[in-house]
Design a protein around this motif. Structure first.
Motif, PDB file in Angstrom:
ATOM      1  N   ARG A   4       0.834  -1.203   0.000  1.00 27.37           N
ATOM      2  CA  ARG A   4       0.000   0.000   0.000  1.00 27.37           C
ATOM      3  C   ARG A   4       0.867   1.251   0.000  1.00 27.37           C
ATOM      4  O   ARG A   4       1.949   1.266   0.549  1.00 27.37           O
ATOM      5  CB  ARG A   4      -0.916   0.007   1.225  1.00 27.37           C
ATOM      6  CG  ARG A   4      -1.926  -1.136   1.210  1.00 27.37           C
ATOM      7  CD  ARG A   4      -2.740  -1.110   2.497  1.00 27.37           C
ATOM      8  NE  ARG A   4      -3.781  -2.101   2.452  1.00 27.37           N
ATOM      9  CZ  ARG A   4      -3.619  -3.369   2.762  1.00 27.37           C
ATOM     10  NH1 ARG A   4      -2.431  -3.810   3.114  1.00 27.37           N
ATOM     11  NH2 ARG A   4      -4.631  -4.217   2.707  1.00 27.37           N
ATOM     12  N   TYR A   9      -1.998   3.771   3.641  1.00 29.20           N
ATOM     13  CA  TYR A   9      -1.847   3.463   5.047  1.00 29.20           C
ATOM     14  C   TYR A   9      -2.634   4.461   5.889  1.00 29.20           C
ATOM     15  O   TYR A   9      -3.285   4.101   6.856  1.00 29.20           O
ATOM     16  CB  TYR A   9      -0.377   3.537   5.473  1.00 29.20           C
ATOM     17  CG  TYR A   9       0.538   2.571   4.782  1.00 29.20           C
ATOM     18  CD1 TYR A   9       0.219   1.215   4.699  1.00 29.20           C
ATOM     19  CD2 TYR A   9       1.736   2.996   4.217  1.00 29.20           C
ATOM     20  CE1 TYR A   9       1.084   0.325   4.077  1.00 29.20           C
ATOM     21  CE2 TYR A   9       2.602   2.110   3.597  1.00 29.20           C
ATOM     22  CZ  TYR A   9       2.256   0.784   3.529  1.00 29.20           C
ATOM     23  OH  TYR A   9       3.106  -0.082   2.925  1.00 29.20           O
ATOM     24  N   ALA A  12      -6.275   3.717   5.722  1.00 31.01           N
ATOM     25  CA  ALA A  12      -6.582   2.515   6.497  1.00 31.01           C
ATOM     26  C   ALA A  12      -6.593   2.822   7.982  1.00 31.01           C
ATOM     27  O   ALA A  12      -7.456   2.356   8.721  1.00 31.01           O
ATOM     28  CB  ALA A  12      -5.559   1.428   6.190  1.00 31.01           C
ATOM     29  N   VAL A  16      -9.615   2.378  10.640  1.00 28.66           N
ATOM     30  CA  VAL A  16      -9.558   1.632  11.889  1.00 28.66           C
ATOM     31  C   VAL A  16      -9.989   2.504  13.051  1.00 28.66           C
ATOM     32  O   VAL A  16     -10.732   2.091  13.940  1.00 28.66           O
ATOM     33  CB  VAL A  16      -8.124   1.096  12.123  1.00 28.66           C
ATOM     34  CG1 VAL A  16      -8.008   0.473  13.512  1.00 28.66           C
ATOM     35  CG2 VAL A  16      -7.761   0.085  11.050  1.00 28.66           C
ATOM     36  N   THR A  76      -5.498  -4.079  18.931  1.00 24.77           N
ATOM     37  CA  THR A  76      -6.283  -3.768  17.734  1.00 24.77           C
ATOM     38  C   THR A  76      -7.447  -2.841  18.002  1.00 24.77           C
ATOM     39  O   THR A  76      -7.942  -2.205  17.075  1.00 24.77           O
ATOM     40  CB  THR A  76      -6.809  -5.051  17.072  1.00 24.77           C
ATOM     41  OG1 THR A  76      -7.749  -5.696  17.936  1.00 24.77           O
ATOM     42  CG2 THR A  76      -5.685  -6.022  16.746  1.00 24.77           C
ATOM     43  N   PRO A  83      -2.845   2.633  15.542  1.00 26.48           N
ATOM     44  CA  PRO A  83      -2.907   2.799  14.084  1.00 26.48           C
ATOM     45  C   PRO A  83      -1.994   3.909  13.579  1.00 26.48           C
ATOM     46  O   PRO A  83      -1.429   3.801  12.491  1.00 26.48           O
ATOM     47  CB  PRO A  83      -4.383   3.102  13.812  1.00 26.48           C
ATOM     48  CG  PRO A  83      -4.955   3.529  15.106  1.00 26.48           C
ATOM     49  CD  PRO A  83      -4.174   2.823  16.164  1.00 26.48           C
ATOM     50  N   THR A  87       1.053   3.151  11.067  1.00 22.77           N
ATOM     51  CA  THR A  87       1.120   3.918   9.821  1.00 22.77           C
ATOM     52  C   THR A  87       2.488   4.575   9.680  1.00 22.77           C
ATOM     53  O   THR A  87       3.082   4.581   8.595  1.00 22.77           O
ATOM     54  CB  THR A  87       0.016   4.985   9.785  1.00 22.77           C
ATOM     55  OG1 THR A  87      -1.258   4.342   9.822  1.00 22.77           O
ATOM     56  CG2 THR A  87       0.100   5.831   8.514  1.00 22.77           C
ATOM     57  N   GLU A 122      -6.179  -9.859  10.454  1.00 21.94           N
ATOM     58  CA  GLU A 122      -7.007  -8.852   9.783  1.00 21.94           C
ATOM     59  C   GLU A 122      -6.454  -7.451  10.002  1.00 21.94           C
ATOM     60  O   GLU A 122      -6.420  -6.615   9.090  1.00 21.94           O
ATOM     61  CB  GLU A 122      -8.437  -8.936  10.306  1.00 21.94           C
ATOM     62  CG  GLU A 122      -9.387  -7.930   9.669  1.00 21.94           C
ATOM     63  CD  GLU A 122     -10.808  -8.051  10.174  1.00 21.94           C
ATOM     64  OE1 GLU A 122     -11.658  -7.262   9.726  1.00 21.94           O
ATOM     65  OE2 GLU A 122     -11.067  -8.923  11.033  1.00 21.94           O
ATOM     66  N   TYR A 123      -5.975  -7.197  11.220  1.00 23.88           N
ATOM     67  CA  TYR A 123      -5.506  -5.852  11.568  1.00 23.88           C
ATOM     68  C   TYR A 123      -4.214  -5.481  10.844  1.00 23.88           C
ATOM     69  O   TYR A 123      -4.103  -4.396  10.272  1.00 23.88           O
ATOM     70  CB  TYR A 123      -5.308  -5.764  13.078  1.00 23.88           C
ATOM     71  CG  TYR A 123      -5.091  -4.367  13.589  1.00 23.88           C
ATOM     72  CD1 TYR A 123      -6.147  -3.472  13.694  1.00 23.88           C
ATOM     73  CD2 TYR A 123      -3.822  -3.934  13.982  1.00 23.88           C
ATOM     74  CE1 TYR A 123      -5.951  -2.181  14.180  1.00 23.88           C
ATOM     75  CE2 TYR A 123      -3.623  -2.655  14.464  1.00 23.88           C
ATOM     76  CZ  TYR A 123      -4.688  -1.781  14.559  1.00 23.88           C
ATOM     77  OH  TYR A 123      -4.492  -0.510  15.032  1.00 23.88           O
ATOM     78  N   ASP A 125      -3.102  -6.442   8.166  1.00 27.79           N
ATOM     79  CA  ASP A 125      -3.300  -6.334   6.731  1.00 27.79           C
ATOM     80  C   ASP A 125      -3.585  -4.899   6.288  1.00 27.79           C
ATOM     81  O   ASP A 125      -3.480  -4.580   5.113  1.00 27.79           O
ATOM     82  CB  ASP A 125      -4.449  -7.246   6.285  1.00 27.79           C
ATOM     83  CG  ASP A 125      -4.527  -7.390   4.774  1.00 27.79           C
ATOM     84  OD1 ASP A 125      -3.474  -7.586   4.143  1.00 27.79           O
ATOM     85  OD2 ASP A 125      -5.640  -7.294   4.216  1.00 27.79           O
ATOM     86  N   TYR A 126      -3.922  -4.024   7.232  1.00 25.99           N
ATOM     87  CA  TYR A 126      -4.144  -2.613   6.904  1.00 25.99           C
ATOM     88  C   TYR A 126      -2.825  -1.871   6.649  1.00 25.99           C
ATOM     89  O   TYR A 126      -2.840  -0.748   6.127  1.00 25.99           O
ATOM     90  CB  TYR A 126      -4.867  -1.895   8.051  1.00 25.99           C
ATOM     91  CG  TYR A 126      -6.346  -2.162   8.125  1.00 25.99           C
ATOM     92  CD1 TYR A 126      -7.242  -1.550   7.256  1.00 25.99           C
ATOM     93  CD2 TYR A 126      -6.856  -3.035   9.086  1.00 25.99           C
ATOM     94  CE1 TYR A 126      -8.600  -1.786   7.343  1.00 25.99           C
ATOM     95  CE2 TYR A 126      -8.221  -3.276   9.182  1.00 25.99           C
ATOM     96  CZ  TYR A 126      -9.089  -2.648   8.302  1.00 25.99           C
ATOM     97  OH  TYR A 126     -10.428  -2.897   8.395  1.00 25.99           O
TER      98      TYR A 126
END
Length: 208
Positions: A4, A9, A12, A16, A76, A83, A87, A122-123, A125-126
């Motif tokens: 990405r 990022y 995403a 989140v 998460t 996040p 990022t 899942e987390y 993957d962002y």
């Protein structure tokens, strides 16, 4: 897993944040957060813990020996610090370009009650595909946190739920597992990336 862009990022991360804000707002590593223990992290070679990564594989400090390591603790359900930091880490890895492949990058949860292997997969993957998610039992997480000399604390919220206060710094180790330095929350990229390169250069100096 596709790579990405920095904008991706950011989008995403905000996504989140938006999802988690419905569970309530809290502060991490701010007033009321547990005090840092003030001790230098152990070398990875002296840590003893076993966790599970987001691909359901057993991992531990020995997994990290041989390459420089970026490690960060979080969870998460974190609405802001986690996040944002992940990022930032993704941005640093992009700045390193091909050198990013030489690094171990791990995100270790402090909330194993909610952060299952599936939730971690899942987390992460962002964010940048190099980032690995690690989870485990309460006891396993406590053992890992102890080795890193980090802190975390479960804090009840008004709606009957809970949040987690935790150390917000990023830990850097060289390829031999020796602690190099930390990167502070919101530290600018122009300072963070040279710190990472320092950990990588110490690897090269050792092998020279």
């Amino acid at each position: 897993m596709r790579r990405r862009s920095v904008l991706g990022y950011g989008a995403a991360a905000f996504g989140v944040i938006g999802l988690t804000l419905v569970a309530g707002w809290w502060r991490v590593d701010g007033p009321g957060a547990p005090q840092a223990v003030g001790a230098r992290p152990l070398p990875l070679t002296e840590m003893e813990f076993s966790l599970t990564d987001h691909e359901d594989r057993t991992v531990g400090p020995e997994t990290l020996i041989g390459s420089p390591t970026i490690a960060f603790f979080g969870f998460t359900y974190c609405p802001d610090v986690c996040p944002t930091t992940l990022t930032d880490i993704s941005d640093w890895l992009d700045a390193l370009e091909g050198d990013a492949e030489k690094l171990n990058v791990v995100f270790i949860t402090v909330d194993p009650e909610r952060d299952t292997v599936e939730a971690m997969a899942e987390y992460v993957d962002y964010f940048h595909p190099a980032i690995r998610g690690w989870t485990g039992t309460e006891r396993q997480i406590a053992r890992a946190v102890e080795g890193f000399r980090a802190t975390y604390e479960k804090v009840p919220t008004e709606n009957g739920g809970y949040t987690m206060n935790h150390t917000a710094s990023v830990f850097l180790f060289d390829a031999q597992g020796r602690f190099v330095t930390t990167i502070d929350y919101h530290e600018p990229r122009e300072f963070a990336v040279p710190k990472i390169r320092r950990a990588m250069n110490e690897e090269e100096a050792e092998g020279a």
